[in-house]
Motif scaffolding. Structure first.
Motif, PDB file in Angstrom:
ATOM      1  N   ASN A 144      79.982 -34.945  47.357  1.00  0.00           N
ATOM      2  CA  ASN A 144      78.875 -34.553  46.305  1.00  0.00           C
ATOM      3  C   ASN A 144      79.457 -33.472  45.555  1.00  0.00           C
ATOM      4  O   ASN A 144      79.815 -32.455  46.363  1.00  0.00           O
ATOM      5  CB  ASN A 144      77.543 -34.648  46.589  1.00  0.00           C
ATOM      6  N   PRO A 145      78.745 -32.822  44.341  1.00  0.00           N
ATOM      7  CA  PRO A 145      79.123 -31.222  44.106  1.00  0.00           C
ATOM      8  C   PRO A 145      78.628 -30.496  45.238  1.00  0.00           C
ATOM      9  O   PRO A 145      77.426 -30.644  46.045  1.00  0.00           O
ATOM     10  CB  PRO A 145      78.280 -31.180  42.934  1.00  0.00           C
ATOM     11  N   PRO A 146      79.364 -29.413  45.540  1.00  0.00           N
ATOM     12  CA  PRO A 146      80.283 -28.637  44.730  1.00  0.00           C
ATOM     13  C   PRO A 146      81.758 -29.412  44.878  1.00  0.00           C
ATOM     14  O   PRO A 146      82.469 -28.819  44.322  1.00  0.00           O
ATOM     15  CB  PRO A 146      80.452 -27.422  45.317  1.00  0.00           C
ATOM     16  N   TRP A 147      81.912 -30.438  45.493  1.00  0.00           N
ATOM     17  CA  TRP A 147      83.130 -31.107  45.398  1.00  0.00           C
ATOM     18  C   TRP A 147      83.217 -32.065  44.572  1.00  0.00           C
ATOM     19  O   TRP A 147      82.192 -32.862  44.371  1.00  0.00           O
ATOM     20  CB  TRP A 147      83.214 -31.831  46.854  1.00  0.00           C
ATOM     21  N   TYR A 148      84.320 -32.294  43.820  1.00  0.00           N
ATOM     22  CA  TYR A 148      84.514 -33.054  42.744  1.00  0.00           C
ATOM     23  C   TYR A 148      85.421 -34.371  42.917  1.00  0.00           C
ATOM     24  O   TYR A 148      86.615 -33.730  43.508  1.00  0.00           O
ATOM     25  CB  TYR A 148      85.007 -32.339  41.166  1.00  0.00           C
ATOM     26  N   SER A 149      85.099 -35.534  42.860  1.00  0.00           N
ATOM     27  CA  SER A 149      86.007 -36.480  43.420  1.00  0.00           C
ATOM     28  C   SER A 149      86.428 -37.520  42.141  1.00  0.00           C
ATOM     29  O   SER A 149      85.475 -37.659  41.196  1.00  0.00           O
ATOM     30  CB  SER A 149      85.305 -37.353  44.495  1.00  0.00           C
ATOM     31  N   TRP A 150      87.244 -38.214  42.121  1.00  0.00           N
ATOM     32  CA  TRP A 150      87.908 -39.251  41.361  1.00  0.00           C
ATOM     33  C   TRP A 150      87.031 -40.298  41.332  1.00  0.00           C
ATOM     34  O   TRP A 150      86.911 -41.173  40.158  1.00  0.00           O
ATOM     35  CB  TRP A 150      89.207 -39.505  41.478  1.00  0.00           C
ATOM     36  N   GLY A 151      86.504 -40.640  42.146  1.00  0.00           N
ATOM     37  CA  GLY A 151      85.764 -41.884  42.507  1.00  0.00           C
ATOM     38  C   GLY A 151      84.315 -41.914  41.497  1.00  0.00           C
ATOM     39  O   GLY A 151      84.117 -42.942  40.812  1.00  0.00           O
ATOM     40  N   LEU A 152      83.873 -40.616  41.311  1.00  0.00           N
ATOM     41  CA  LEU A 152      82.646 -40.570  40.374  1.00  0.00           C
ATOM     42  C   LEU A 152      83.201 -40.568  39.018  1.00  0.00           C
ATOM     43  O   LEU A 152      82.484 -40.979  38.218  1.00  0.00           O
ATOM     44  CB  LEU A 152      81.943 -39.104  40.503  1.00  0.00           C
ATOM     45  N   MET A 153      84.539 -40.084  38.507  1.00  0.00           N
ATOM     46  CA  MET A 153      84.853 -40.123  37.319  1.00  0.00           C
ATOM     47  C   MET A 153      85.349 -41.750  36.800  1.00  0.00           C
ATOM     48  O   MET A 153      85.323 -42.235  35.804  1.00  0.00           O
ATOM     49  CB  MET A 153      86.361 -39.542  37.359  1.00  0.00           C
ATOM     50  N   LEU A 154      85.580 -42.509  37.994  1.00  0.00           N
ATOM     51  CA  LEU A 154      85.763 -43.905  37.627  1.00  0.00           C
ATOM     52  C   LEU A 154      84.544 -44.907  37.093  1.00  0.00           C
ATOM     53  O   LEU A 154      84.488 -45.647  36.190  1.00  0.00           O
ATOM     54  CB  LEU A 154      86.237 -44.690  38.858  1.00  0.00           C
ATOM     55  N   ASP A 155      83.524 -44.159  37.404  1.00  0.00           N
ATOM     56  CA  ASP A 155      82.096 -44.718  36.969  1.00  0.00           C
ATOM     57  C   ASP A 155      82.073 -44.418  35.411  1.00  0.00           C
ATOM     58  O   ASP A 155      81.407 -45.276  34.601  1.00  0.00           O
ATOM     59  CB  ASP A 155      81.115 -44.109  37.870  1.00  0.00           C
ATOM     60  N   ASN A 156      82.409 -43.346  35.057  1.00  0.00           N
ATOM     61  CA  ASN A 156      82.375 -42.887  33.849  1.00  0.00           C
ATOM     62  C   ASN A 156      83.217 -43.780  32.743  1.00  0.00           C
ATOM     63  O   ASN A 156      82.765 -44.201  31.806  1.00  0.00           O
ATOM     64  CB  ASN A 156      82.727 -41.456  33.621  1.00  0.00           C
ATOM     65  N   MET A 157      84.419 -44.125  33.648  1.00  0.00           N
ATOM     66  CA  MET A 157      85.529 -45.049  32.774  1.00  0.00           C
ATOM     67  C   MET A 157      84.831 -46.047  32.468  1.00  0.00           C
ATOM     68  O   MET A 157      85.038 -46.463  31.243  1.00  0.00           O
ATOM     69  CB  MET A 157      86.559 -44.865  33.649  1.00  0.00           C
ATOM     70  N   VAL A 158      84.019 -46.769  33.364  1.00  0.00           N
ATOM     71  CA  VAL A 158      83.426 -48.111  33.105  1.00  0.00           C
ATOM     72  C   VAL A 158      82.310 -47.916  31.843  1.00  0.00           C
ATOM     73  O   VAL A 158      82.320 -48.891  31.000  1.00  0.00           O
ATOM     74  CB  VAL A 158      82.774 -48.702  34.563  1.00  0.00           C
ATOM     75  N   LYS A 159      81.520 -46.983  32.169  1.00  0.00           N
ATOM     76  CA  LYS A 159      80.632 -47.019  31.054  1.00  0.00           C
ATOM     77  C   LYS A 159      81.049 -46.394  29.678  1.00  0.00           C
ATOM     78  O   LYS A 159      80.415 -46.890  28.521  1.00  0.00           O
ATOM     79  CB  LYS A 159      79.511 -45.669  31.506  1.00  0.00           C
ATOM     80  N   PHE A 160      82.097 -45.559  29.666  1.00  0.00           N
ATOM     81  CA  PHE A 160      82.142 -45.067  28.221  1.00  0.00           C
ATOM     82  C   PHE A 160      83.486 -45.144  27.745  1.00  0.00           C
ATOM     83  O   PHE A 160      84.041 -44.498  26.749  1.00  0.00           O
ATOM     84  CB  PHE A 160      81.782 -43.548  28.359  1.00  0.00           C
ATOM     85  N   SER A 161      84.506 -45.862  28.520  1.00  0.00           N
ATOM     86  CA  SER A 161      85.857 -45.897  28.020  1.00  0.00           C
ATOM     87  C   SER A 161      85.956 -46.455  26.431  1.00  0.00           C
ATOM     88  O   SER A 161      86.953 -46.137  25.868  1.00  0.00           O
ATOM     89  CB  SER A 161      86.532 -46.773  28.844  1.00  0.00           C
ATOM     90  N   GLU A 162      84.881 -47.191  26.046  1.00  0.00           N
ATOM     91  CA  GLU A 162      85.057 -47.725  24.578  1.00  0.00           C
ATOM     92  C   GLU A 162      85.159 -46.780  23.517  1.00  0.00           C
ATOM     93  O   GLU A 162      85.742 -46.823  22.415  1.00  0.00           O
ATOM     94  CB  GLU A 162      84.104 -48.893  24.489  1.00  0.00           C
ATOM     95  N   ARG A 163      84.431 -45.513  23.912  1.00  0.00           N
ATOM     96  CA  ARG A 163      84.391 -44.320  23.086  1.00  0.00           C
ATOM     97  C   ARG A 163      85.318 -43.557  23.284  1.00  0.00           C
ATOM     98  O   ARG A 163      85.363 -42.553  22.292  1.00  0.00           O
ATOM     99  CB  ARG A 163      82.810 -43.988  23.362  1.00  0.00           C
ATOM    100  N   SER A 164      85.966 -43.380  24.222  1.00  0.00           N
ATOM    101  CA  SER A 164      87.147 -42.359  24.360  1.00  0.00           C
ATOM    102  C   SER A 164      88.068 -42.999  25.590  1.00  0.00           C
ATOM    103  O   SER A 164      87.847 -43.214  26.694  1.00  0.00           O
ATOM    104  CB  SER A 164      86.466 -41.041  24.840  1.00  0.00           C
ATOM    105  N   LEU A 165      89.431 -42.998  24.976  1.00  0.00           N
ATOM    106  CA  LEU A 165      90.504 -43.596  25.719  1.00  0.00           C
ATOM    107  C   LEU A 165      90.689 -42.521  27.135  1.00  0.00           C
ATOM    108  O   LEU A 165      91.713 -42.639  27.850  1.00  0.00           O
ATOM    109  CB  LEU A 165      91.630 -44.071  25.032  1.00  0.00           C
TER     110      LEU A 165
END
Lengths: 321, 279
Positions: free
Chosen positions: A266-287
């Motif tokens: 969790n923050p202050p550590w940043y991990s790619w696993g959390l970014m994958l979640d964003n990818m699922v939610k919003f990838s239609e709006r930004s590649l």
């Protein structure tokens, strides 16, 4: 005359370029060099003060920004730091336990005679002393049998499930998520260590009969020097490095998976696993949100490719010897 | 003469059965006892409201587990789904790898080399990423049955699973085809695959057995993402809900399956390889 690159060579060149890129970026991120223009928790803002969601690629934002206005490159860069540090934790514990198990079983297994002698006379007296108990486990056949059964059990249980079970128990005792993830990675290294131990045992058993080891013993070299210099470094280094690279790749996979399931950093550590979640939610709006996917794939491919090349190098060396 | 000797000499089949049962039960009871004890001492553990204290409560638990009173219909269905996924994905990978190896031996043309390259590159495919891409861009998969070919393909290719499978199979099969009897068969113009079928089959079964724990790990991701009612889904669900009772049953079922398949592999190997019986 131009020489055409063969497929294997071109593959190696690509791997070399990826290695330089990943390792360079990784070292910079571990040293905390502020390469990205924005911090990972800093919103990219417009002149009006609003968050700049899904900002296009530019010099300041080489991978654009996400839904929350965070710089994607910055998150990937600091995610690499998290990933490498936790993977290294797993790698170090893997090396320590693997070498310990391999050397203890392969090199220090005493004759059956010693064990019988031990059983006959001195169980009660020696069992009182912790030091001798440790010796008993290290040197006797019984001890090596216990270690061998550990190898068998750990090879036949799903690793992800074992780590998740540990995580459930740790949740009740420890609050800090980074400590919990660190312990999980150490545990992962520990239960993967039989892979390395098995290989070292096989190698040592073969080498013990070789003349150069016998000569080293006759010359009076210490056990530590024979093991660490003549056996582990000269003969097993490719095996160890190949296994280490493989485990680092697996640790990368595990870290991303655990973080995705919210059992990771969790923050202050940043991990790619959390970014994958964003990818699922919003990838239609930004590649641009697919950048972490590419990056994770490249990093895993780098570790696995490195492992394969080290394995090949070890096999080539054995053939040439 | 002890009972063990009588058993070994006069009732060899019963003796074998005793040996196999021992090899299943001892590791299973050890693993479940360790996990049960860890859960028992963990504060806030739900599902362990036994009347007896540890370790007697474990005895009650294990009797209940074998009698089936701990599990309802959902558990059996979930177990069946997960078994289907694991077995299906392993068989699919075996099929792909065997076909590729066969063509590689016959004639390593451009297409075969291309497939081999694809398999090697697949070592970088994280199963979570492949699953997320399918989850995102193929929404109809969210309600698909567990045996949908896409799930099996994801499981086969994810985390470099098929690459490892192919590498180990290639290395072991090459060793078999370099043996003297195989070379003699080639020299006499016989079909080498026919003569080495038994040995290669043993290798294939052993590799499949070794890959089961990895396949089970991968099903955790697939089942959670696509809401498949498998055992791994129950595991993650019970972790999130801190339901240690359900977690214990699911873990015990997985451990039992893996240990049982290990012993089954040993039995098949003993049947297929006459040299083992001689020892």
């Amino acid at each position: 005359m131009t020489k055409k690159l063969s497929w294997i060579n071109s593959h190696r060149v690509i791997l070399l370029l990826i290695s330089v890129f990943i390792l360079g970026l990784g070292i910079l991120s571990i040293l905390n060099v502020p390469l990205p223009a924005y911090k990972p928790n800093e919103h990219v803002t417009l002149d009006s003060g609003e968050w700049s969601r899904f900002a296009p690629v530019s010099w300041r934002l080489p991978m654009g920004s996400d839904f929350y206005g965070y710089d994607i490159f910055s998150r990937i860069y600091y995610g690499l730091r998290t990933n490498l540090i936790y993977s290294m934790l797993a790698g170090v514990s893997f090396l320590l336990f693997g070498i310990f198990l391999g050397v203890r079983i392969g090199y220090y297994v005493a004759d059956n005679h010693d064990f019988q002698k031990f059983l006959k006379g001195q169980i009660v007296r020696k069992a009182m002393k912790i030091k001798d108990m440790i010796r008993f486990f290290n040197y006797s056949r019984k001890g090596s049998g216990i270690l061998s059964s550990f190898i068998n059990v750990s090879n036949s249980f799903p690793i992800l499930l074992a780590v998740l079970l540990l995580r459930v128990i740790l949740d009740e005792f420890i609050n800090s998520s980074s400590v919990k993830l660190g312990l999980s990675m150490v545990f992962f290294g520990f239960i993967s260590s039989p892979r390395l131990a098995n290989m070292i045992i096989g190698k040592i058993k073969r080498l013990r009969a070789e003349e150069f080891i016998q000569s080293a013993i006759v010359l009076g070299l210490s056990g530590k020097k024979i093991i660490f210099k003549h056996i582990l470094w000269y003969e097993c280094r490719y095996i160890i490095l190949f296994q280490l690279a493989y485990i680092m790749g697996q640790a990368t996979i595990l870290e991303v998976t655990l973080t995705y399931f919210r059992y990771g950093a969790n923050p202050p550590w940043y991990s790619w696993g959390l970014m994958l979640d964003n990818m699922v939610k919003f990838s239609e709006r930004s590649l641009y949100l697919l950048f972490p996917v590419i990056f994770i794939t490249v990093v895993i491919y780098f570790w696995m490719g490195l492992a394969e090349e080290l394995k090949k190098a070890g096999e080539e060396r054995e053939v040439s010897v | 003469m002890s009972a063990k000797l009588i058993l070994a000499n006069f009732l060899p089949a019963l003796n074998d059965l005793y040996g196999y049962l021992k090899r299943i039960l001892v590791p299973f009871l050890t693993v479940t006892f360790i996990i049960y004890s860890l859960f028992y001492i963990t504060p806030g553990s739900k599902g362990f409201e036994a009347e007896l204290i540890w370790p007697f409560s474990y005895l009650i638990w294990i009797i209940d587990f074998f009698s089936g009173s701990l599990m309802n219909q959902d558990f059996y269905l979930a177990y069946f789904y997960t078994l289907q996924l694991v077995a299906g994905s392993l068989l699919l990978s075996a099929l792909i790898v065997l076909v590729l190896y066969f063509f590689h031996k016959r004639n390593a043309g451009t297409i075969v080399k291309g497939f081999e390259r694809l398999i090697k590159v697949s070592s970088g495919f994280h199963i979570l990423i492949i699953s997320l891409i399918f989850y995102k861009f193929f929404p109809h998969l969210r309600d698909a049955s567990p045996l949908h070919p896409v799930f099996l393909l994801i499981l086969a290719f994810g985390n470099g699973s098929i690459a490892e499978f192919y590498n180990s199979l290639e290395a072991e099969f090459d060793k078999v085809f370099q043996k003297e009897y195989a070379l003699a068969a080639v020299a006499w113009g016989h079909n080498v695959y026919r003569y080495s079928l038994r040995e290669t089959l043993i290798i294939l079964i052993e590799i499949l057995n070794a890959r089961i724990p990895i396949a089970v790990s991968s099903t955790i991701v697939i089942e959670w993402l696509f809401n498949l009612d498998g055992l791994s889904y129950i595991i993650l669900d019970s972790i999130k809900g801190r339901e240690f009772g359900d977690l214990m049953i699911s873990t015990a079922l997985i451990a039992f399956t893996i240990i049982f398949v290990n012993v089954l592999t040993e039995i098949i190997r003993n049947r297929l390889d006459p040299r083992v019986r001689l020892i």
